[in-house]
Design an enzyme around this catalytic site. Structure first.
Site, PDB file in Angstrom:
ATOM      1  N   ARG A 244       0.862  -1.184   0.000  1.00 35.90           N
ATOM      2  CA  ARG A 244       0.000   0.000   0.000  1.00 35.90           C
ATOM      3  C   ARG A 244       0.903   1.241   0.000  1.00 35.90           C
ATOM      4  NH1 ARG A 244      -3.459  -2.814  -1.514  1.00 35.90           N
ATOM      5  NH2 ARG A 244      -5.511  -3.222  -0.615  1.00 35.90           N
ATOM      6  N   GLU A 273      -3.145   7.463  -5.229  1.00 38.05           N
ATOM      7  CA  GLU A 273      -3.339   6.764  -6.498  1.00 38.05           C
ATOM      8  C   GLU A 273      -4.537   7.405  -7.176  1.00 38.05           C
ATOM      9  OE1 GLU A 273      -3.583   2.517  -5.879  1.00 38.05           O
ATOM     10  OE2 GLU A 273      -1.612   2.465  -4.967  1.00 38.05           O
ATOM     11  N   HIS A 292      -0.675  -0.084  -9.790  1.00 37.93           N
ATOM     12  CA  HIS A 292      -1.359  -1.010  -8.875  1.00 37.93           C
ATOM     13  C   HIS A 292      -1.943  -2.214  -9.623  1.00 37.93           C
ATOM     14  CE1 HIS A 292      -3.443  -1.126  -4.689  1.00 37.93           C
ATOM     15  NE2 HIS A 292      -3.237  -2.358  -5.148  1.00 37.93           N
TER      16      HIS A 292
HETATM   17  C1  GLV Z   1      -4.793  -5.288  -3.924  1.00 36.21           C
HETATM   18  O1  GLV Z   1      -4.129  -4.353  -3.663  1.00 36.21           O
HETATM   19  C2  GLV Z   1      -5.479  -6.073  -2.948  1.00 36.21           C
HETATM   20  O2  GLV Z   1      -5.481  -5.718  -1.761  1.00 36.21           O
HETATM   21  O3  GLV Z   1      -6.083  -7.083  -3.341  1.00 36.21           O
END
Ligand code: GLV
Length: 333
Positions: A244, A273, A292
């Site tokens: 994160r 983001e 991401h």
């Molecule tokens: C992606 O970041 C997730 O938490 O699945």
């Protein structure tokens, strides 16, 4: 299916892979799907959720105290992700709302991205790709475009769970990397399989050639990789974050790269983001950034879609949510 005489209504917050959606339809759920490409604003989400019994959502939805109290009628929230820092879990638990999630199925895909970012960064691949499109590939130059080797280096894993262990497997197998890790509890499996050694945070910073972040975002991990942390790392170190964005302080990371406190960084997560296209990190040689995409393979997203649907189906069929964050919400039901 338990209780309701009418079909159970599920709000589907985004367009998810069809496999789970089809499962829900087959089980007789009535689905309302947000059709726009953007996430719903919270007022839109609240308005729509009020008309439904259950919510299928992901990390782009802000499921905070306010949302939960406006929508405490929800029977279940099923999150399409392994992380759930967008959801106020203690409030959901207080209100008795079970929260499902999708662990395990994305561990390998996410570790692939961490591993790929590590290699790409160590060899400046993203940067060099851009130089070609700018017409800057002239001749082979023996002393230009040099990266650094990974063989026999030390990988420091921050947060050694399901994804971290897949990263350890890749780094041990490909480069015989020595594995050290920092975790709340020892990971015996990683110690047996990869000779991994538990160290404290300071030693992780000081000894690692590559640090890969695989922890959850909590009050304890937020901003943990700050200026002090980067200053303690080796000037040749690479920092990888596929967990994160808020776990690292982006300003501090940018300064650490500028002043040579660390060598490079590979990020699949940023803060905020999306990352702004003018962000200075995007024009640094030793930085690789992705939008991401940790779990973004066809197979993995299909599995996540299925799990997210099964969490809802299990709840309504027999009060069992196969993958649940707050199991205590089911014990009194
Ligand atoms: C992606 O970041 C997730 O938490 O699945």
């Amino acid at each position: 299916m338990i209780k309701k005489q009418e079909a159970v209504k599920v709000l589907v917050s985004r367009i998810y892979p069809e496999i789970g959606i089809e499962l829900l339809r087959k089980e007789g759920f009535k689905l309302t799907t947000w059709q726009e490409d953007r996430p719903m604003t919270q007022p839109e989400l609240i308005k729509a959720a009020r008309e439904n019994n259950a919510l299928l959502c992901t990390m782009t939805e802000n499921i905070d105290k306010h949302f939960l109290n406006e929508c405490k009628h929800l029977d279940i929230i099923s999150q399409f992700a392994v992380g759930f820092d967008n959801i106020d879990i203690s409030e959901a638990t207080r209100l008795g709302i079970p929260v499902g999630f999708t662990p395990d199925v994305l561990s390998e895909a996410t570790a692939d991205v961490a591993f790929g970012l590590m290699i790409a960064t160590s060899r400046k691949m993203f940067h060099l790709h851009k130089t070609i499109s700018r017409g800057e590939w002239s001749y082979f130059r023996p002393t230009a475009n040099l990266g650094i080797d990974l063989k026999d280096k030390t990988l420091g894993i921050f947060g050694l769970g399901r994804i971290g262990i897949e990263m350890a497997k890749r780094c041990k197998g490909a480069y015989n990397m020595k594995i050290i890790y920092c975790n709340r509890t020892p990971n015996k499996k990683a110690e047996e399989l990869f000779d991994a050694r538990l160290v404290n945070f300071n030693d992780l910073l000081k000894q690692s050639d590559v640090i890969s972040v695989h922890c959850t975002l909590t009050d304890q991990t937020k901003g943990l990789f700050d200026r002090t942390a980067f200053d303690r790392m080796k000037p040749t170190a690479i920092f990888i974050n596929t967990a994160r964005g808020p776990v690292h302080n982006e300003q501090a990371l940018t300064e650490a790269l500028r002043n040579g406190s660390i060598w490079g960084a590979g990020l699949d997560v940023t803060n905020p983001e999306p990352m702004h296209p003018g962000n200075p990190l995007l024009s640094m040689e030793n930085v690789s950034v992705l939008p991401h995409i940790g779990s973004a393979t066809v197979e993995t997203r299909n599995k996540m879609s299925r799990l997210a649907a099964e969490n809802i189906i299990g709840f309504y069929k027999n009060m069992r949510v196969p993958n649940i964050v707050n199991p205590e919400t089911l014990t009194n039901k």
